[in-house]
Write a protein that holds these residues in place. Structure first.
Motif, mmCIF file in Angstrom:
data_model
loop_
_atom_site.group_PDB
_atom_site.id
_atom_site.type_symbol
_atom_site.label_atom_id
_atom_site.label_comp_id
_atom_site.label_asym_id
_atom_site.label_seq_id
_atom_site.Cartn_x
_atom_site.Cartn_y
_atom_site.Cartn_z
ATOM 1 N N GLU A 156 64.082 -25.613 -11.118
ATOM 2 C CA GLU A 156 65.587 -26.042 -10.834
ATOM 3 C C GLU A 156 66.286 -25.138 -9.801
ATOM 4 N N LEU A 157 66.119 -23.631 -10.143
ATOM 5 C CA LEU A 157 66.792 -22.768 -9.239
ATOM 6 C C LEU A 157 66.354 -22.495 -8.035
ATOM 7 N N GLY A 158 65.160 -23.310 -7.626
ATOM 8 C CA GLY A 158 64.546 -23.001 -6.314
ATOM 9 C C GLY A 158 63.571 -22.010 -6.553
ATOM 10 N N LEU A 159 63.534 -21.219 -7.403
ATOM 11 C CA LEU A 159 62.900 -19.936 -7.585
ATOM 12 C C LEU A 159 61.205 -20.274 -7.361
ATOM 13 N N ASP A 160 60.786 -21.564 -7.546
ATOM 14 C CA ASP A 160 59.331 -21.961 -7.295
ATOM 15 C C ASP A 160 58.805 -21.490 -6.123
ATOM 16 N N GLU A 161 59.658 -21.803 -5.013
ATOM 17 C CA GLU A 161 59.327 -21.172 -3.654
ATOM 18 C C GLU A 161 59.107 -19.808 -3.383
ATOM 19 N N ARG A 162 59.844 -18.984 -4.480
ATOM 20 C CA ARG A 162 59.391 -17.589 -4.452
ATOM 21 C C ARG A 162 58.010 -17.226 -5.145
ATOM 22 N N PHE A 163 58.068 -17.831 -6.243
ATOM 23 C CA PHE A 163 56.930 -17.371 -7.098
ATOM 24 C C PHE A 163 55.820 -17.998 -7.091
ATOM 25 N N TRP A 164 55.549 -19.306 -6.829
ATOM 26 C CA TRP A 164 54.270 -19.971 -6.901
ATOM 27 C C TRP A 164 54.101 -21.031 -5.782
ATOM 28 N N ALA A 165 55.162 -21.739 -5.338
ATOM 29 C CA ALA A 165 54.792 -22.767 -4.439
ATOM 30 C C ALA A 165 54.006 -22.401 -3.131
ATOM 31 N N PHE A 166 53.738 -23.291 -2.382
ATOM 32 C CA PHE A 166 52.752 -22.988 -1.122
ATOM 33 C C PHE A 166 51.695 -22.231 -1.090
ATOM 34 N N GLY A 167 50.989 -22.396 -2.381
ATOM 35 C CA GLY A 167 49.863 -21.645 -2.602
ATOM 36 C C GLY A 167 49.966 -20.427 -3.021
ATOM 37 N N LYS A 168 50.996 -19.907 -3.281
ATOM 38 C CA LYS A 168 51.215 -18.421 -3.691
ATOM 39 C C LYS A 168 50.564 -17.989 -5.127
ATOM 40 N N ARG A 169 50.777 -19.038 -5.806
ATOM 41 C CA ARG A 169 50.124 -18.859 -7.200
ATOM 42 C C ARG A 169 49.465 -20.156 -7.900
ATOM 43 N N PRO A 170 48.293 -20.355 -7.268
ATOM 44 C CA PRO A 170 47.788 -21.793 -7.130
ATOM 45 C C PRO A 170 47.676 -22.299 -8.882
ATOM 46 N N TYR A 171 47.309 -21.579 -9.601
ATOM 47 C CA TYR A 171 46.989 -22.072 -11.113
ATOM 48 C C TYR A 171 48.432 -22.092 -11.666
ATOM 49 N N ILE A 172 49.173 -21.570 -11.495
ATOM 50 C CA ILE A 172 50.615 -21.808 -12.005
ATOM 51 C C ILE A 172 51.137 -23.115 -11.700
ATOM 52 N N GLU A 173 50.962 -23.341 -10.235
ATOM 53 C CA GLU A 173 51.229 -24.523 -9.263
ATOM 54 C C GLU A 173 50.572 -25.684 -10.169
ATOM 55 N N ASN A 174 49.589 -25.660 -10.469
ATOM 56 C CA ASN A 174 48.571 -26.654 -11.151
ATOM 57 C C ASN A 174 48.955 -26.697 -12.358
ATOM 58 N N TYR A 175 49.245 -25.830 -13.272
ATOM 59 C CA TYR A 175 49.576 -25.759 -14.637
ATOM 60 C C TYR A 175 50.953 -26.612 -14.645
ATOM 61 N N PHE A 176 51.874 -26.289 -13.568
ATOM 62 C CA PHE A 176 53.267 -27.099 -13.858
ATOM 63 C C PHE A 176 53.348 -28.281 -13.673
ATOM 64 N N VAL A 177 52.442 -28.867 -12.762
ATOM 65 C CA VAL A 177 52.129 -30.349 -12.417
ATOM 66 C C VAL A 177 51.578 -31.003 -13.877
#
Lengths: 333, 333
Positions: free
Chosen positions: A258-279
């Motif tokens: 919500e804060l837009g910090l996904d782009e810093r922490f995991w989006a765009f393949g930065k942390r794919p396991y977290i990205e997948n977990y969140f989905v």
């Protein structure tokens, strides 16, 4: 008497009507909470996961209802969530999660004792503690002061809401001190909260200090990514069962997103396991019941009054118009 | 590898030997604690009040054992007390008190559900929360920085001990950051603790800030005095039964007394009800088992090594001599 006090006095404790047909009244389990509060969300998600019948009693934190006389009688620290089960009153999300797990009907699905493997149990405790130690309030409000450190914020943290929360936070300790003078019974707690608030302000308004906190979040998420890598595709954070560590992780990821910090922490393949977990976690029924959706946002903004702490009601009205414009754009497209 | 890390690596996790005859091993209840730690004392006193058989496992906080690898596996926040019951691990004194009350054998004497009167129950929750919200660490170390604000300190907080704790506290955040670099797994928690430590330092070294905290304590004690005034002579804080609010009050009063703050807050007839309460509570068996007495102080000081965080061992040796002289004077007279 000050007008803030007058306002708070008018807030009556909600009447618990036992003749109602809702399930919460039958089980005598009430949660004083707000669906927008980070710590309430953890408890709500746990209650939904465990299929516990309860009655949510929404506290209007935008109007400071948590500092009203009736609420301070319930929890002298003036904090939500608070769970009430029969005559027992349990404040603090961590303590409520313990209570739900250990004390309520043992037939509900467990969130802690989900495995016989001591290593799994150790990991659940470890990740629960690591994530619970992160200061959600500082992370949230700090991101409004340093927008260049995060990506695009999403609802409910769009620009006008951010501005209201920012100015509310800046005047918070002044208001707490004023309330302290007007509430002799709650004076010490309110003064202490004002002190803590001042310290928080120092961190979140100072970019260097705020970056330290952000780096700590980054480090915790590195450990989460490592842990997820070890799991099977359909497992959760610590094993194949959804646990209390997952509740903490799900609510944290949602807030960061919500804060837009996904782009810093995991989006765009930065942390794919977290990205997948969140989905995956967003698809859970308990998550969808807990996190307010677009219709709830619209209702919240349409029915909300200017926060009592904001001196100029004008700012809020303008904000409201911008917010509504934003929302309708979202609804139409 | 840094020498601090080497030292911590050498600290082995205590072996839990199930063949031992002690009661704690029979019940499988272990408390990782230190009898000098404020938060450990609360749990110890509750365990003794409830006649629960347990095994205390003493963690040497003067050597930083709470940050050793084995302890961080148990509690990644590096804090005592931690309760271990069979496979369950419960950190945090507040959560442990909940656990003892709500989850362990219901036949132990209760400390929470001691009355059927909702007003009494409300008061127990209220005073528990009010007292638990006070920052014991800041109050303690701050009093060393502003000795003119308190009266004569007592054991264990006599001058040489105070000097060691003061210098230890000043270098604490630096040491936490160093440990963080050396412990990749605990990095985020240790860095976060260092941040908190910096904020605490700002309060406790600044007289104006420290006075605010002291005034908050004063305000809580005013409410306690008012409450005690309403009780019968042989009652405790909220009713005729000893409750969890009394555990919190007893341990707080003892700490304030050790710091010499009794002279500021209640001695010399300033708050006669608290003065009388403190005399009575000290006679309880659970209190005497919890709070270390003179022989324990002597043993602690004789067997203690210089804290690893103190650069100059010389200071400690001199302190040790002064402390021993002080103790022997006490023992002889």
């Amino acid at each position: 008497m000050h007008y803030v006090q007058k306002y708070l006095d008018k807030l009556q404790a909600p009447k618990l009507n036992n003749t109602s047909l809702s399930n919460g009244y039958k089980t005598n389990i009430f949660l004083y909470c707000n669906y927008y509060s980070f710590y309430s969300q953890k408890v709500l998600m746990a209650l939904y996961e465990k299929n516990i019948d309860f009655e949510p009693i929404v506290i209007d934190i935008t109007k400071g209802e948590q500092y009203s006389q009736w609420f301070l009688e319930l929890n002298p620290r003036g904090e939500i969530p608070v769970l009430k089960v029969n005559k027992s009153i349990i404040p603090d999300s961590t303590r409520i999660l313990d209570y739900l797990e250990m004390y309520l009907d043992q037939e509900n699905p467990p969130l802690l004792e989900v495995s016989q493997d001591p290593k799994v149990m150790m990991n659940i405790v470890k990740f629960r503690e690591l994530i619970e130690a992160l200061p959600a309030g500082v992370i949230t409000v700090g991101s409004f002061f340093h927008p260049h450190l995060s990506g695009r914020p999403k609802l409910p943290f769009i620009l006008p809401v951010r501005e209201v929360l920012k100015s509310g936070d800046l005047s918070n300790s002044k208001n707490l001190r004023r309330l302290a003078e007007e509430n002799p019974k709650a004076k010490s707690v309110l003064l202490y909260k004002a002190e803590i608030q001042d310290r928080k302000q120092e961190i979140l308004t100072n970019e260097e200090e705020y970056l330290k906190i952000i780096n700590i979040v980054d480090d915790v998420l590195s450990q989460v990514e490592e842990q997820l890598k070890k799991q099977n595709d359909d497992s959760w954070l610590c094993c194949d069962k959804f646990s209390i560590a997952d509740i903490n992780l799900a609510v944290l990821l949602q807030r960061l997103w919500e804060l837009g910090l996904d782009e810093r922490f995991w989006a765009f393949g930065k942390r794919p396991y977290i990205e997948n977990y969140f989905v995956r976690v967003k698809q859970r029924d308990s998550f969808q019941k807990t996190i307010p959706g677009l219709p709830v946002h619209v209702k919240m903004i349409l029915t909300s009054q200017p926060p009592i702490y904001v001196a100029s009601a004008g700012i809020v009205s303008i904000s409201l118009v911008i917010t509504l414009a934003y929302l309708f754009k979202k609804l139409i497209w």
